[in-house]
Write a protein that holds these residues in place. Structure first.
Motif, PDB file in Angstrom:
ATOM      1  N   UNK A  11       0.654 -55.855 -48.946  1.00  7.51           N
ATOM      2  CA  UNK A  11       0.866 -55.241 -47.635  1.00  7.51           C
ATOM      3  C   UNK A  11      -0.131 -55.748 -46.590  1.00  7.51           C
ATOM      4  N   UNK A  12      -1.130 -56.516 -47.022  1.00  7.11           N
ATOM      5  CA  UNK A  12      -2.112 -57.058 -46.089  1.00  7.11           C
ATOM      6  C   UNK A  12      -1.519 -58.208 -45.280  1.00  7.11           C
ATOM      7  N   UNK A  17      -3.661 -65.188 -48.983  1.00  5.15           N
ATOM      8  CA  UNK A  17      -4.978 -65.603 -49.449  1.00  5.15           C
ATOM      9  C   UNK A  17      -5.276 -65.103 -50.864  1.00  5.15           C
ATOM     10  N   UNK A  18      -4.323 -64.433 -51.492  1.00  2.00           N
ATOM     11  CA  UNK A  18      -4.458 -63.889 -52.839  1.00  2.00           C
ATOM     12  C   UNK A  18      -3.351 -64.468 -53.722  1.00  2.00           C
ATOM     13  N   UNK A  19      -3.483 -65.737 -54.103  1.00  3.59           N
ATOM     14  CA  UNK A  19      -2.378 -66.432 -54.775  1.00  3.59           C
ATOM     15  C   UNK A  19      -1.945 -65.821 -56.105  1.00  3.59           C
ATOM     16  N   UNK A  96     -15.750 -61.799 -62.619  1.00  2.00           N
ATOM     17  CA  UNK A  96     -15.792 -63.175 -62.136  1.00  2.00           C
ATOM     18  C   UNK A  96     -15.518 -63.246 -60.648  1.00  2.00           C
ATOM     19  N   UNK A  97     -16.081 -64.245 -60.028  1.00  7.98           N
ATOM     20  CA  UNK A  97     -15.839 -64.479 -58.609  1.00  7.98           C
ATOM     21  C   UNK A  97     -14.339 -64.638 -58.368  1.00  7.98           C
ATOM     22  N   UNK A  98     -13.867 -64.055 -57.317  1.00 12.59           N
ATOM     23  CA  UNK A  98     -12.447 -64.154 -56.974  1.00 12.59           C
ATOM     24  C   UNK A  98     -12.033 -65.588 -56.658  1.00 12.59           C
ATOM     25  N   UNK A  99     -13.009 -66.480 -56.542  1.00  9.67           N
ATOM     26  CA  UNK A  99     -12.711 -67.881 -56.258  1.00  9.67           C
ATOM     27  C   UNK A  99     -12.605 -68.722 -57.522  1.00  9.67           C
ATOM     28  N   UNK A 100     -12.886 -68.131 -58.699  1.00  9.93           N
ATOM     29  CA  UNK A 100     -12.747 -68.867 -59.970  1.00  9.93           C
ATOM     30  C   UNK A 100     -11.277 -69.136 -60.263  1.00  9.93           C
TER      31      UNK A 100
END
Length: 110
Positions: A11-12, A17-19, A96-100
């Protein structure tokens, strides 16, 4: 609940940006990124795992490839920058980092 978490992200305005969430939902409106306890249930509850694997066998796969254990993302946040992952070998968890880059398992309730 992973479905609620996925609904919130989708809903954002910047949901693209959240694959991991986008990939799960792209499978259909009932598909979502499971929460940490849902992933653990899939792995550690024998009855649930066997029922899911029975269905997956029809598609030529299984829930867990026991020859190659992996960490899978959950939709459960640890903090603003990290989320929880579940090791599908034994159900242990780590933040874990959300970028991993790690694996994603989409689930649906039916």
């Amino acid at each position: 609940d992973g479905n609620v978490n996925t609904d919130k992200i989708m809903s954002l305005a910047n949901s693209d940006e959240y694959p991991a969430f986008v990939w799960c939902r792209s499978k259909g409106k009932d598909w979502y990124l499971p929460a940490i306890n849902e992933l653990k249930l899939l792995l550690l509850n024998t009855d649930v795992r066997n029922a899911v694997n029975q269905t997956l066998k029809q598609q030529g796969c299984t829930l867990v490839d026991f020859g190659r254990f992996k960490y899978y993302w959950s939709s459960t946040e640890d903090n603003e920058f990290c989320a929880w992952l579940v090791y599908m070998g034994n159900g242990s968890t780590r933040s874990g980092s959300k970028y991993y880059n790690d694996y994603v398992r989409a689930v649906a309730t039916f």
